[in-house]
Design a protein around this motif. Structure first.
Motif, PDB file in Angstrom:
ATOM      1  N   SER A  94     -61.873  -1.894   2.356  1.00  0.00           N
ATOM      2  CA  SER A  94     -61.223  -3.188   3.106  1.00  0.00           C
ATOM      3  C   SER A  94     -60.426  -2.573   4.307  1.00  0.00           C
ATOM      4  O   SER A  94     -60.081  -3.407   5.113  1.00  0.00           O
ATOM      5  N   GLY A  95     -60.681  -1.265   4.725  1.00  0.00           N
ATOM      6  CA  GLY A  95     -60.100  -0.844   5.938  1.00  0.00           C
ATOM      7  C   GLY A  95     -60.617  -0.699   7.373  1.00  0.00           C
ATOM      8  O   GLY A  95     -60.243  -0.230   8.276  1.00  0.00           O
ATOM      9  N   PHE A  96     -61.904  -1.048   7.238  1.00  0.00           N
ATOM     10  CA  PHE A  96     -62.827  -0.917   8.136  1.00  0.00           C
ATOM     11  C   PHE A  96     -62.332  -1.737   9.533  1.00  0.00           C
ATOM     12  O   PHE A  96     -62.355  -1.236  10.700  1.00  0.00           O
ATOM     13  N   ASP A  97     -61.961  -3.071   9.554  1.00  0.00           N
ATOM     14  CA  ASP A  97     -61.249  -3.942  10.396  1.00  0.00           C
ATOM     15  C   ASP A  97     -60.158  -3.226  11.061  1.00  0.00           C
ATOM     16  O   ASP A  97     -59.978  -3.221  12.196  1.00  0.00           O
ATOM     17  N   PHE A  98     -59.192  -2.705  10.247  1.00  0.00           N
ATOM     18  CA  PHE A  98     -57.879  -2.134  10.729  1.00  0.00           C
ATOM     19  C   PHE A  98     -58.505  -0.892  11.464  1.00  0.00           C
ATOM     20  O   PHE A  98     -57.760  -0.897  12.820  1.00  0.00           O
ATOM     21  N   TRP A  99     -59.115  -0.080  11.086  1.00  0.00           N
ATOM     22  CA  TRP A  99     -59.553   1.151  12.001  1.00  0.00           C
ATOM     23  C   TRP A  99     -60.301   0.478  13.108  1.00  0.00           C
ATOM     24  O   TRP A  99     -59.968   1.397  14.376  1.00  0.00           O
ATOM     25  N   LYS A 100     -61.229  -0.182  13.290  1.00  0.00           N
ATOM     26  CA  LYS A 100     -61.914  -0.828  14.405  1.00  0.00           C
ATOM     27  C   LYS A 100     -60.706  -1.301  15.476  1.00  0.00           C
ATOM     28  O   LYS A 100     -60.930  -0.693  16.852  1.00  0.00           O
ATOM     29  N   GLN A 101     -59.795  -2.027  15.160  1.00  0.00           N
ATOM     30  CA  GLN A 101     -58.829  -2.641  15.939  1.00  0.00           C
ATOM     31  C   GLN A 101     -57.906  -1.333  16.338  1.00  0.00           C
ATOM     32  O   GLN A 101     -57.811  -1.394  17.686  1.00  0.00           O
ATOM     33  N   ARG A 102     -57.746  -0.338  15.668  1.00  0.00           N
ATOM     34  CA  ARG A 102     -56.790   0.552  16.087  1.00  0.00           C
ATOM     35  C   ARG A 102     -57.579   1.367  16.868  1.00  0.00           C
ATOM     36  O   ARG A 102     -56.733   1.959  18.207  1.00  0.00           O
ATOM     37  N   PHE A 103     -58.864   1.773  16.689  1.00  0.00           N
ATOM     38  CA  PHE A 103     -59.487   2.669  17.705  1.00  0.00           C
ATOM     39  C   PHE A 103     -59.859   1.892  19.084  1.00  0.00           C
ATOM     40  O   PHE A 103     -59.615   2.441  20.167  1.00  0.00           O
ATOM     41  N   ASP A 104     -60.015   0.717  18.885  1.00  0.00           N
ATOM     42  CA  ASP A 104     -59.987  -0.159  20.414  1.00  0.00           C
ATOM     43  C   ASP A 104     -58.741  -0.305  20.936  1.00  0.00           C
ATOM     44  O   ASP A 104     -58.746  -0.061  22.369  1.00  0.00           O
ATOM     45  N   SER A 105     -57.557  -0.157  20.365  1.00  0.00           N
ATOM     46  CA  SER A 105     -56.396  -0.514  21.217  1.00  0.00           C
ATOM     47  C   SER A 105     -56.012   0.886  21.658  1.00  0.00           C
ATOM     48  O   SER A 105     -55.284   0.877  22.745  1.00  0.00           O
ATOM     49  N   ASN A 106     -56.361   1.889  21.139  1.00  0.00           N
ATOM     50  CA  ASN A 106     -56.337   3.200  21.731  1.00  0.00           C
ATOM     51  C   ASN A 106     -57.336   4.110  22.457  1.00  0.00           C
ATOM     52  O   ASN A 106     -57.267   4.996  22.756  1.00  0.00           O
ATOM     53  N   GLY A 107     -58.233   3.184  22.592  1.00  0.00           N
ATOM     54  CA  GLY A 107     -59.324   3.911  23.623  1.00  0.00           C
ATOM     55  C   GLY A 107     -60.022   4.767  22.844  1.00  0.00           C
ATOM     56  O   GLY A 107     -60.549   5.715  23.789  1.00  0.00           O
ATOM     57  N   VAL A 108     -60.664   4.863  21.552  1.00  0.00           N
ATOM     58  CA  VAL A 108     -61.035   5.933  20.858  1.00  0.00           C
ATOM     59  C   VAL A 108     -62.329   5.441  20.687  1.00  0.00           C
ATOM     60  O   VAL A 108     -62.719   4.168  20.133  1.00  0.00           O
ATOM     61  N   LYS A 109     -63.394   6.613  20.986  1.00  0.00           N
ATOM     62  CA  LYS A 109     -64.761   6.140  20.836  1.00  0.00           C
ATOM     63  C   LYS A 109     -65.316   6.377  19.373  1.00  0.00           C
ATOM     64  O   LYS A 109     -64.925   7.187  18.479  1.00  0.00           O
ATOM     65  N   TYR A 110     -65.909   4.969  18.878  1.00  0.00           N
ATOM     66  CA  TYR A 110     -66.450   4.984  17.604  1.00  0.00           C
ATOM     67  C   TYR A 110     -67.922   4.239  17.704  1.00  0.00           C
ATOM     68  O   TYR A 110     -68.256   3.614  18.814  1.00  0.00           O
ATOM     69  N   LEU A 111     -68.318   4.385  16.558  1.00  0.00           N
ATOM     70  CA  LEU A 111     -69.962   3.723  16.152  1.00  0.00           C
ATOM     71  C   LEU A 111     -69.637   2.489  15.218  1.00  0.00           C
ATOM     72  O   LEU A 111     -68.876   2.473  14.550  1.00  0.00           O
ATOM     73  N   ASN A 112     -70.502   1.621  15.419  1.00  0.00           N
ATOM     74  CA  ASN A 112     -70.494   0.475  14.350  1.00  0.00           C
ATOM     75  C   ASN A 112     -70.546   0.829  13.001  1.00  0.00           C
ATOM     76  O   ASN A 112     -71.256   2.227  12.943  1.00  0.00           O
ATOM     77  N   VAL A 113     -69.965   0.014  12.070  1.00  0.00           N
ATOM     78  CA  VAL A 113     -70.203   0.505  10.806  1.00  0.00           C
ATOM     79  C   VAL A 113     -71.712   0.597  10.348  1.00  0.00           C
ATOM     80  O   VAL A 113     -72.296  -0.467  10.755  1.00  0.00           O
ATOM     81  N   ALA A 114     -71.984   1.572   9.554  1.00  0.00           N
ATOM     82  CA  ALA A 114     -73.507   2.067   9.154  1.00  0.00           C
ATOM     83  C   ALA A 114     -73.270   2.092   7.610  1.00  0.00           C
ATOM     84  O   ALA A 114     -72.322   1.910   6.969  1.00  0.00           O
ATOM     85  N   GLU A 115     -74.496   2.611   6.867  1.00  0.00           N
ATOM     86  CA  GLU A 115     -74.483   2.785   5.710  1.00  0.00           C
ATOM     87  C   GLU A 115     -75.314   3.924   5.127  1.00  0.00           C
ATOM     88  O   GLU A 115     -76.531   4.142   5.664  1.00  0.00           O
ATOM     89  N   LYS A 116     -74.910   4.896   4.319  1.00  0.00           N
ATOM     90  CA  LYS A 116     -75.795   5.720   3.600  1.00  0.00           C
ATOM     91  C   LYS A 116     -75.357   5.712   2.260  1.00  0.00           C
ATOM     92  O   LYS A 116     -74.237   5.855   1.912  1.00  0.00           O
ATOM     93  N   PHE A 117     -76.444   6.087   1.389  1.00  0.00           N
ATOM     94  CA  PHE A 117     -76.188   6.168   0.023  1.00  0.00           C
ATOM     95  C   PHE A 117     -75.333   5.111  -0.733  1.00  0.00           C
ATOM     96  O   PHE A 117     -74.482   5.163  -1.522  1.00  0.00           O
ATOM     97  N   ASN A 118     -75.744   3.828   0.165  1.00  0.00           N
ATOM     98  CA  ASN A 118     -75.209   2.421  -0.220  1.00  0.00           C
ATOM     99  C   ASN A 118     -73.668   2.585  -0.265  1.00  0.00           C
ATOM    100  O   ASN A 118     -73.005   1.712  -0.721  1.00  0.00           O
ATOM    101  N   GLU A 119     -73.302   3.225   0.721  1.00  0.00           N
ATOM    102  CA  GLU A 119     -71.624   3.465   0.968  1.00  0.00           C
ATOM    103  C   GLU A 119     -71.621   2.978   2.441  1.00  0.00           C
ATOM    104  O   GLU A 119     -72.140   3.839   3.347  1.00  0.00           O
ATOM    105  N   PRO A 120     -70.700   2.393   2.951  1.00  0.00           N
ATOM    106  CA  PRO A 120     -70.216   1.734   4.349  1.00  0.00           C
ATOM    107  C   PRO A 120     -69.518   3.084   4.825  1.00  0.00           C
ATOM    108  O   PRO A 120     -68.584   3.539   4.282  1.00  0.00           O
ATOM    109  N   TYR A 121     -69.593   3.409   6.141  1.00  0.00           N
ATOM    110  CA  TYR A 121     -68.931   4.313   6.843  1.00  0.00           C
ATOM    111  C   TYR A 121     -68.997   4.017   8.434  1.00  0.00           C
ATOM    112  O   TYR A 121     -69.710   3.447   8.995  1.00  0.00           O
TER     113      TYR A 121
END
Length: 311
Positions: A89-116
């Motif tokens: 449930s935490g992905f939206d929290f972290w994307k918003q946190r990274f956006d507000s702090n200017g931290v570089k990240y990539l969109n959520v993807a999936e491997k072995f059926n797990e989002p990351y």
């Protein structure tokens, strides 16, 4: 299963600016700063430790900061991504946190059926926040800014990028008792059943890629956990029997270690659970003071002046 490898103990990487590193991992990611000491091989530089409340094995990320060094180059023969376990449930929290702090990240993807969610620290070190499908009841370090339902629980996995699978797979399966449980194209997942968490090693095989260069923003080594010194030395004998060079037992104050370079080129460490991070300061004040090994205590006055200020 005390005589086995018990997953990841800690992971050590190389940073540039020490204060920038401290700010990112404590303020942005919300980890606890558990130990401020020096590189035992180079006391004029820090060795910084982050983790959960007590520095539980499987949560410990450490850094050698060295301002002015060149950036590393990702490639083969190295660990290329550090995976942290988070609630799905935490992905939206972290994307918003990274956006507000200017931290570089990539969109959520999936491997072995797990989002990351892939995020890069200020030096370019690749981190992956993984919505684990495995139960993880570890209690993370929390803060007002990073509450418990979003906090990083500890390591989920480490990814090694290698030119060839077999030599490293042999170490993982025949020496460390991991099992190959899944494969997707050129990505292979190995898991140990000796622990519930921090139990996964992923190997990405890239036969034509050139070796990387370990420097700023790179993983220096991956440490695997053993119960105590007796088990540590049993593994040392096994590794010697394979014809690999391995160090003598080294006292790191908070654990005992041996090091060897596995056949795929990654520096592995085996580290004990004992004695832990409260051996020289109480749990309430972990990380607040500069802690020095006995051999460098005479340098304290100089080091407290010359080492960079973190706060």
């Amino acid at each position: 299963m005390d005589n086995t490898i018990k997953g990841i103990h800690h992971i050590t990487a190389i940073a540039g600016d020490a204060k920038r590193n401290y700010d990112f991992y404590t303020r942005i990611l919300g980890l606890r700063f558990i130990k401020k000491t020096v590189n035992f091989d180079d006391p004029e530089t820090y060795h910084l430790y982050y983790g959960d409340k007590t520095g539980t094995p499987g949560t410990i990320l450490t850094f050698f900061p060295n301002e002015g060094i060149p950036a590393g180059r990702p490639g083969t023969r190295q660990a290329t991504a550090i995976g942290y376990s988070i609630d799905k449930s935490g992905f939206d929290f972290w994307k918003q946190r990274f956006d507000s702090n200017g931290v570089k990240y990539l969109n959520v993807a999936e491997k072995f059926n797990e989002p990351y969610l892939t995020v890069f620290d200020p030096d370019g070190l690749r981190l992956e926040l993984i919505g684990s499908s495995r139960e993880d009841i570890r209690q993370p370090w929390t803060s007002k800014e990073v509450p418990g339902n979003n906090a990083l629980k500890g390591f989920y996995n480490i990814t090694l990028t290698l030119n060839d699978l077999a030599p490293t797979a042999d170490i993982l399966t025949k020496v460390f008792a991991y099992q190959l449980v899944e494969q997707k194209d050129n990505l292979f997942r190995f898991i140990t059943n000796s622990v519930t968490n921090a139990a996964i090693v992923d190997i990405l095989v890239s036969k034509s890629e050139i070796p990387g260069h370990v420097s700023m923003g790179s993983v220096h080594h991956v440490a695997f956990r053993v119960k105590d010194e007796k088990i540590l030395m049993q593994f040392r004998d096994t590794i010697i029997g394979l014809g690999l060079h391995v160090t003598e037992k080294i006292d790191r104050n908070y654990f005992y270690s041996i090091y060897f370079r596995e056949p795929g080129g990654v520096l592995f460490e085996l580290a004990t659970e004992n004695p832990g991070f409260m051996v020289d300061e109480p749990i309430e004040t972990l990380g607040e003071k500069l802690m020095l090994p006995e051999q460098y205590e005479q340098l304290r006055e100089t080091l407290e002046i010359t080492l960079p200020k973190l706060t």
